[in-house]
Every structure is written in structure tokens, then in C-alpha cells.
Design a protein around this motif. Structure first.
Motif, short mmCIF file in Angstrom:
data_model
loop_
_atom_site.label_atom_id
_atom_site.label_comp_id
_atom_site.label_asym_id
_atom_site.label_seq_id
_atom_site.Cartn_x
_atom_site.Cartn_y
_atom_site.Cartn_z
N ALA A 169 12.59 24.70 1.87
CA ALA A 169 13.60 24.84 0.81
C ALA A 169 15.01 24.85 1.40
O ALA A 169 15.94 24.27 0.83
CB ALA A 169 13.34 26.13 0.02
N ALA A 170 15.17 25.50 2.56
CA ALA A 170 16.49 25.55 3.20
C ALA A 170 16.93 24.17 3.66
O ALA A 170 18.10 23.80 3.54
CB ALA A 170 16.45 26.52 4.38
N GLN A 171 16.00 23.39 4.18
CA GLN A 171 16.33 22.03 4.62
C GLN A 171 16.70 21.15 3.42
O GLN A 171 17.69 20.42 3.46
CB GLN A 171 15.15 21.43 5.38
CG GLN A 171 14.93 22.03 6.75
CD GLN A 171 13.64 21.57 7.41
OE1 GLN A 171 12.66 21.26 6.72
NE2 GLN A 171 13.62 21.52 8.73
N ILE A 172 15.91 21.24 2.37
CA ILE A 172 16.21 20.45 1.16
C ILE A 172 17.57 20.83 0.59
O ILE A 172 18.36 19.96 0.19
CB ILE A 172 15.11 20.65 0.09
CG1 ILE A 172 13.80 19.97 0.53
CG2 ILE A 172 15.55 20.09 -1.26
CD1 ILE A 172 13.89 18.46 0.63
N ALA A 173 17.88 22.12 0.58
CA ALA A 173 19.18 22.57 0.05
C ALA A 173 20.32 21.96 0.85
O ALA A 173 21.32 21.52 0.28
CB ALA A 173 19.25 24.09 0.10
N GLN A 174 20.16 21.92 2.17
CA GLN A 174 21.22 21.34 3.00
C GLN A 174 21.24 19.82 2.90
O GLN A 174 22.32 19.21 3.00
CB GLN A 174 21.04 21.77 4.46
CG GLN A 174 22.18 21.29 5.35
CD GLN A 174 22.21 22.04 6.66
OE1 GLN A 174 22.66 23.18 6.72
NE2 GLN A 174 21.72 21.41 7.72
N GLN A 175 20.10 19.21 2.71
CA GLN A 175 20.03 17.75 2.63
C GLN A 175 20.46 17.21 1.27
O GLN A 175 20.55 15.99 1.09
CB GLN A 175 18.60 17.28 2.93
CG GLN A 175 18.19 17.43 4.39
CD GLN A 175 16.74 17.04 4.62
OE1 GLN A 175 15.82 17.80 4.30
NE2 GLN A 175 16.52 15.85 5.14
N THR A 176 20.72 18.10 0.33
CA THR A 176 21.14 17.68 -1.01
C THR A 176 22.64 17.87 -1.16
O THR A 176 23.13 19.01 -1.21
CB THR A 176 20.41 18.50 -2.09
OG1 THR A 176 19.00 18.42 -1.89
CG2 THR A 176 20.76 17.98 -3.48
N PRO A 177 23.43 16.81 -1.24
CA PRO A 177 24.87 16.95 -1.41
C PRO A 177 25.20 17.61 -2.75
O PRO A 177 24.47 17.48 -3.72
CB PRO A 177 25.38 15.50 -1.37
CG PRO A 177 24.31 14.73 -0.68
CD PRO A 177 23.02 15.39 -1.08
N THR A 178 26.31 18.33 -2.76
CA THR A 178 26.82 18.87 -4.03
C THR A 178 27.72 17.82 -4.66
O THR A 178 28.49 17.16 -3.96
CB THR A 178 27.61 20.17 -3.79
OG1 THR A 178 28.68 19.90 -2.87
CG2 THR A 178 26.71 21.25 -3.21
N PHE A 179 27.64 17.70 -5.97
CA PHE A 179 28.39 16.66 -6.69
C PHE A 179 29.29 17.28 -7.75
O PHE A 179 28.94 18.28 -8.39
CB PHE A 179 27.43 15.69 -7.38
CG PHE A 179 26.90 14.60 -6.49
CD1 PHE A 179 27.40 13.31 -6.57
CD2 PHE A 179 25.88 14.87 -5.58
CE1 PHE A 179 26.91 12.30 -5.75
CE2 PHE A 179 25.38 13.87 -4.76
CZ PHE A 179 25.90 12.57 -4.85
N SER A 180 30.45 16.66 -7.93
CA SER A 180 31.30 16.98 -9.07
C SER A 180 31.95 15.68 -9.55
O SER A 180 32.18 14.77 -8.74
CB SER A 180 32.38 18.01 -8.69
OG SER A 180 33.23 17.48 -7.70
N GLY A 181 32.22 15.59 -10.84
CA GLY A 181 32.82 14.37 -11.36
C GLY A 181 32.04 13.82 -12.52
O GLY A 181 31.31 14.55 -13.21
N SER A 182 32.13 12.51 -12.73
CA SER A 182 31.45 11.86 -13.85
C SER A 182 31.17 10.40 -13.51
O SER A 182 31.72 9.85 -12.54
CB SER A 182 32.31 11.93 -15.11
OG SER A 182 33.50 11.17 -14.93
N VAL A 183 30.33 9.80 -14.32
CA VAL A 183 30.02 8.38 -14.13
C VAL A 183 31.27 7.54 -14.30
O VAL A 183 31.54 6.62 -13.51
CB VAL A 183 28.93 7.94 -15.14
CG1 VAL A 183 28.78 6.42 -15.14
CG2 VAL A 183 27.59 8.61 -14.82
N ALA A 184 32.07 7.86 -15.31
CA ALA A 184 33.26 7.06 -15.58
C ALA A 184 34.34 7.21 -14.51
O ALA A 184 34.93 6.23 -14.06
CB ALA A 184 33.84 7.46 -16.95
N ALA A 185 34.57 8.45 -14.06
CA ALA A 185 35.64 8.71 -13.09
C ALA A 185 35.16 8.63 -11.65
O ALA A 185 35.96 8.55 -10.72
CB ALA A 185 36.24 10.08 -13.35
N GLY A 186 33.85 8.65 -11.47
CA GLY A 186 33.29 8.68 -10.11
C GLY A 186 33.02 10.11 -9.67
O GLY A 186 33.49 11.07 -10.29
#
Length: 312
Positions: free
Chosen positions: A284-301
Motif C-alpha cells: 500500500a505504501a509503494q502504491i501510494a508513492q507510485q500514484t501521482p497527486t492530481f489537481s486541475g481539469s480536463v479542459a484546463a489540464g
């Protein structure tokens, strides 16, 4: 009592003899009264001394209490900043793990395999060191297209409380929105591949597109880390080869745009991160680190960020 006995033994003498005795007796009585008064005064003084001692003791106790009360806030105030400061290094220390080594897959373009009978090593190509990897740069300038992602990666040393590693090279590559890889299934293209060198904060930034789901694989980025740019450009000197998985919620949002990702939504609906042949056996710790955090939208990127932990 003694005085009364003496009085009885002397009774019967004349007044002339009695007067001196009476005067002496009165003198002794006055002395006794004086001593009694002195004793009482001493007793009172003794009680007063006791009261003074008690008062002094009370004062000392009050002073001690006052001192204790005064001292208590001081240590209480002192731990507060300490406690506030402590979580910071702790969070930093425990905020990273060593990324697991993962397969480079069949399409690394790093000189470790062949495509169409020839070795594909984009790392030796002029122009591979670039931040914006959306377009091809070798024989064409084709733009891969897709939902914009600005990805920042922070490379850290997990053996030194997650200290940033400056001067390290990161090679990033991934499939286009239709699930094809440049140099291989999109042989004429060289898009979605690039190398960047970490700054003093251990960071590199790539401008790219959101990766698709394709048969058998959860949406992902591939990457390799090299201890220097010269090692990266020589090829085959990676100290870590691994992958990053995309968050499910962002995948569903992005893939809903079927004009950009025509097949990704239907494929993604059949996939599971836990059964993926790369990510399925990670902690679980590896997956958490391997998953980038995202912010934004499809339209704005989107703006995304992830930590890459290296054991140095």
C-alpha cells in the motif's frame, strides 16, 4: 503548696515577726505571678512562633505553589513549538519509501531491446533532454495529443531522511492516447519521451499528456533514474526502472472524453489495479508513492506530482 506548709509551721508569732514574713511571702507570690506571666507570655510567644512558623510554612508553600505554577507554563510552552516542529521532520522522514523496480516493458527505447530488427535507443539522440515531451523530435514534429499534464517528480534518498537528490537524470516515457508507443507501435514517432536533470530540490518537470488504458494494463507512466546526465545519455546505466499508476478517479474523468481517448474508457472498466501485472503485488505504501497527486481539469489540464524514492 510549700508556701502553705511554711505558713502553718510559723503560725502563733507576733505581728512584728509576721510582717516581715508576710512581705517576703508577698514578694515570692509576686515573683511566682511574674514567672507565671512570663511562662504564659513564653507560651503565647511559643504559639506565636508556631503560628509564625506555620505562617512561614504557608508562605513557603504558597511561594512554592507560585513557583510551581509559574514554572509549569514555561515547560508547557516549550514543548508546544517542539511538538509542532517534531512532526515536520517525522513526516519528511516517513514520507517516502524506496520505489520498487518494475519492468521497463517491451517499449523502453533505452537501448535494452530491439524494434523492427534494430536497437532503439532514444537516449543517444540529440534533443532527448527536454521538458516538453508532447511532440516527436527526431524525424517529425507530430503532437501526440490528449489531456494536458504538467508532471513534477521529486527524487529523494530514502536512506537520508528523504533528502533531495540533485543532478540525477530522469527518463520518462509512456503510451499515446490510443495506446501506441513511439519508436515501436508508432515507429515513425518519437513523442512522449524525454530526459530531465533534477535541480537542487531534486525535482524535474515534464509537460506531457495523460496516459491511456490499453489491453491488460492499468494507465501508467514509465521512468528510469540515472545518477547523472552523462550516464543517462550513454544508456543502460539506470539505477532504477519503475512505473507510476494513475488515480482511478482521474482516469474515469479523462477517459469520459471519447473523442480524445476513443477506447480507453471501455478498456479501463475491465481493469483492476490489484490484478495489474505490475502494480498488483506492491505494498500500500509503494502504491501510494507510485500514484501521482492530481489537481486541475480536463479542459484546463492537470498539474501532477510524485516522489521517487532511491536507496543510496
Amino acid at each position: 503548696m510549700t508556701h502553705r506548709h511554711d505558713d502553718h509551721s510559723d503560725h502563733g508569732h507576733g505581728m512584728a515577726e509576721d510582717l516581715p514574713r508576710l512581705n517576703a511571702q508577698l514578694g515570692r507570690r509576686r515573683a511566682l505571678q511574674w514567672f507565671a506571666g512570663a511562662g504564659t507570655a513564653a507560651l503565647v510567644a511559643g504559639c506565636g512562633g508556631g503560628s509564625g512558623s506555620s505562617s512561614s510554612s504557608t508562605t513557603s508553600s504558597a511561594a512554592a505553589t507560585t513557583t510551581t505554577t509559574t514554572a509549569t507554563p514555561t515547560p508547557t510552552a516549550t514543548p508546544t513549538p517542539t511538538a509542532t516542529a517534531t512532526p515536520t521532520p517525522t513526516a519528511t522522514t516517513t514520507g517516502c519509501v524506496a520505489d520498487p523496480s518494475e519492468t521497463a516493458g517491451p517499449y523502453p527505447g533505452d537501448g535494452t531491446n530491439t524494434a523492427s530488427g534494430s536497437t532503439s535507443n532514444v537516449l543517444t539522440s540529440s534533443g532527448i533532454v527536454r521538458s516538453d515531451i508532447r511532440k516527436s523530435f527526431i524525424t517529425s514534429t507530430t503532437d501526440a495529443g490528449g489531456v494536458l499534464v504538467t508532471l513534477t517528480l521529486t527524487v529523494v534518498n530514502v536512506n537520508a531522511t528523504c533528502a533531495p537528490l540533485a543532478g540525477y537524470a530522469v527518463y520518462l516515457w509512456h503510451a499515446d492516447r490510443q495506446g501506441h508507443y513511439s519508436l515501436y507501435t508508432a515507429a515513425a514517432e518519437s513523442y512522449l519521451r524525454g530526459v530531465q536533470v533534477t535541480d537542487a530540490n531534486g525535482q524535474v518537470t515534464f509537460t506531457t499528456y495523460f496516459p491511456p488504458a490499453y489491453d491488460g494494463r492499468w494507465p501508467h507512466f514509465h521512468f528510469e533514474v540515472f545518477s547523472s546526465l552523462s550516464n543517462a545519455l550513454s544508456g543502460r546505466y539506470a539505477i532504477l526502472t519503475s512505473q507510476m499508476c494513475m488515480p482511478a478517479a482521474i482516469c474515469n474523468t479523462v477517459f469520459a472524453n471519447t473523442s480524445l481517448y476513443p477506447t480507453a474508457a471501455s478498456i479501463f472498466s475491465r481493469l483492476s489495479l490489484s490484478t495489474d501485472n505490475v502494480f498488483g503485488d506492491n505494498t500500500a505504501a509503494q502504491i501510494a508513492q507510485q500514484t501521482p497527486t492530481f489537481s486541475g481539469s480536463v479542459a484546463a489540464g492537470y498539474t501532477a506530482a510524485a516522489v521517487i524514492g532511491i536507496a543510496r
